[in-house]
Scaffold this active site. Structure first.
Site, PDB file in Angstrom:
ATOM      1  N   ALA A 194       0.835  -1.211   0.000  1.00 49.74           N
ATOM      2  CA  ALA A 194       0.000   0.000   0.000  1.00 49.74           C
ATOM      3  C   ALA A 194       0.868   1.258   0.000  1.00 49.74           C
ATOM      4  O   ALA A 194       0.543   2.255   0.634  1.00 49.74           O
ATOM      5  CB  ALA A 194      -0.945  -0.010   1.195  1.00 49.74           C
ATOM      6  N   GLY A 238       0.983   1.010  -4.947  1.00 48.04           N
ATOM      7  CA  GLY A 238      -0.173   0.202  -4.581  1.00 48.04           C
ATOM      8  C   GLY A 238      -1.412   1.027  -4.294  1.00 48.04           C
ATOM      9  O   GLY A 238      -2.522   0.697  -4.738  1.00 48.04           O
ATOM     10  N   ARG A 271      13.368   2.666  -6.118  1.00 50.88           N
ATOM     11  CA  ARG A 271      14.733   3.190  -6.281  1.00 50.88           C
ATOM     12  C   ARG A 271      14.900   4.536  -5.603  1.00 50.88           C
ATOM     13  O   ARG A 271      13.948   5.288  -5.432  1.00 50.88           O
ATOM     14  CB  ARG A 271      15.016   3.402  -7.773  1.00 50.88           C
ATOM     15  CG  ARG A 271      15.252   2.142  -8.505  1.00 50.88           C
ATOM     16  CD  ARG A 271      15.816   2.443  -9.869  1.00 50.88           C
ATOM     17  NE  ARG A 271      14.792   2.796 -10.837  1.00 50.88           N
ATOM     18  CZ  ARG A 271      15.069   3.237 -12.060  1.00 50.88           C
ATOM     19  NH1 ARG A 271      16.319   3.390 -12.444  1.00 50.88           N
ATOM     20  NH2 ARG A 271      14.088   3.517 -12.895  1.00 50.88           N
ATOM     21  N   HIS A 288      12.592  -4.212 -18.790  1.00 53.67           N
ATOM     22  CA  HIS A 288      12.289  -2.961 -18.109  1.00 53.67           C
ATOM     23  C   HIS A 288      13.599  -2.497 -17.490  1.00 53.67           C
ATOM     24  O   HIS A 288      13.774  -2.491 -16.289  1.00 53.67           O
ATOM     25  CB  HIS A 288      11.232  -3.207 -17.043  1.00 53.67           C
ATOM     26  CG  HIS A 288      10.680  -1.945 -16.440  1.00 53.67           C
ATOM     27  ND1 HIS A 288      10.226  -0.895 -17.186  1.00 53.67           N
ATOM     28  CD2 HIS A 288      10.491  -1.586 -15.148  1.00 53.67           C
ATOM     29  CE1 HIS A 288       9.791   0.061 -16.383  1.00 53.67           C
ATOM     30  NE2 HIS A 288       9.951  -0.328 -15.135  1.00 53.67           N
TER      31      HIS A 288
END
Ligand SMILES: NC(=O)c1ccc[n+]([C@@H]2O[C@H](COP(=O)([O-])OP(=O)(O)OC[C@H]3O[C@@H](n4cnc5c(N)ncnc54)[C@H](O)[C@@H]3O)[C@@H](O)[C@H]2O)c1
Length: 316
Positions: free
Chosen positions: A10, A14, A89, A182
């Protein structure tokens, strides 16, 4: 029966994904989980209170989960589970710097998903994306078509946005495509990019297209460098939510996703960014598209780069 979708984690990714899914108003229930006590419940309460204003009926349920699967009953019966758990990141980091720490998190989450939502389609977004998708498949032991990753939708959206801004045209008139990993071996596909049906190469000089390709490849890092404390989430959540909707609606929409490749483009046995038709079973089929020789070569290079790393995740 109405559809149920779970978002694990979350955080920024999320919570914005849960919001988008709820606002579609096509699901019965959106479950949001996290290990931070009270955070998913609080966000769910807040999202539910937006329902009268935004006019949607979908119920959002928050659940705190524990390391031994505590709280995972909340995800039972989910048709789709989106895994966003894991660290994002920081400036200067590559997605691969997150490998070890996120592998532990994703493995634990995936094992609980397999136990509590054994029929779900799993959409992974945690980074490094291609490796975490492969790991989620290993840890769940779900059929490979039922585990996929979100990257290509986002990378393509970034490419499209850059082209639209450069040419000062509506984003709706631009079509682009991004395949591959990716990461460093992302393969933006200018030959499949058009504006109002016109090839991009007729509208922009080659060096300008290359500049946009490079900017797309670094699209995530550009946002991270500006935010300083985390990574992008508005465009990423839009991408993952659309994939979940396509699965829940069994729509057959074709999207660039990270999917198991088995012979397409002469590549086998690896999770890689390709176009795929999505339905209730996850990936219905990989859709091969016409690529130039150098684009196919770049895709093969991407496949080999992620293949070695995906083999490593089995031990993490
Ligand atoms: N695939 C993509 O295109 C893409 C794009 C952006 C971000 N990401 C990745 O998505 C992930 C989440 O990004 P974010 O911005 O939401 O980070 P965030 O730090 O805001 O949120 C991560 C959340 O995961 C939770 N979490 C950690 N371990 C958990 C567990 N075991 N179970 C449930 N929840 C757990 C944390 O408590 C936190 O709330 C990162 O790995 C990021 O790199 C991927």
């Amino acid at each position: 029966m109405g559809k149920k979708v779970t978002v694990v984690g979350a955080g920024f990714y999320g919570s914005t994904t849960a919001q988008r899914l709820a606002e579609y108003d096509v699901f019965d229930t959106v479950v949001l989980t996290d290990i931070v006590e009270g955070k998913p419940e609080g966000l769910a309460l807040d999202l539910n209170q937006s329902r009268p204003v935004e006019g949607f009926e979908t119920k959002v349920v928050g659940a705190t989960t524990g390391p031994n699967g505590e709280g995972y009953e909340a995800i039972e019966g989910s048709d789709v589970v989106i895994i966003t758990a894991g660290l994002p990141r920081k400036p200067g980091m590559s997605r691969m710097d997150l490998l070890e720490v996120n592998a532990k998190i994703v493995r634990g989450v995936a094992e609980n998903v397999a136990k509590y939502a054994p029929n779900a389609v799993v959409i992974v977004v945690s980074n490094p994306l291609d490796e975490m998708t492969a790991l989620a498949q290993l840890a769940t032991q779900f059929p490979k078509n039922r585990v996929l990753g979100q990257a290509g939708m986002l990378d393509t959206a970034r490419f499209t946005n850059f082209v639209a801004e450069t040419l000062a045209v509506p984003v709706s008139s631009v079509k682009t495509l991004t395949l591959g990993s990716h990461g460093d071996t992302m393969v933006p596909v200018p030959s499949r990019s058009t504006v109002n049906g016109k090839p991009l190469a007729e509208l922009l000089p080659a060096d300008k297209i290359e500049e946009l390709v490079v900017r797309t490849r670094n699209g995530g890092a550009e946002v991270v460098a500006l935010l300083k404390t985390g990574s992008a989430y508005y465009a990423p959540s839009a991408a993952a939510a659309r994939m979940a909707k396509a699965v829940a609606e069994d729509s057959g929409a074709v999207m660039p996703v990270c999917a198991w490749v088995d012979g397409e483009y002469g590549i086998s046995g690896v999770y890689l960014g390709v176009e795929a038709e999505l339905g209730a079973e996850g990936v219905r089929r990989i859709v091969e598209t016409d690529l130039t020789g150098s684009e196919v070569a770049a895709l093969k290079e991407a496949a080999e780069a992620v293949r070695a790393k995906q083999a490593d995740v089995a031990h993490l």
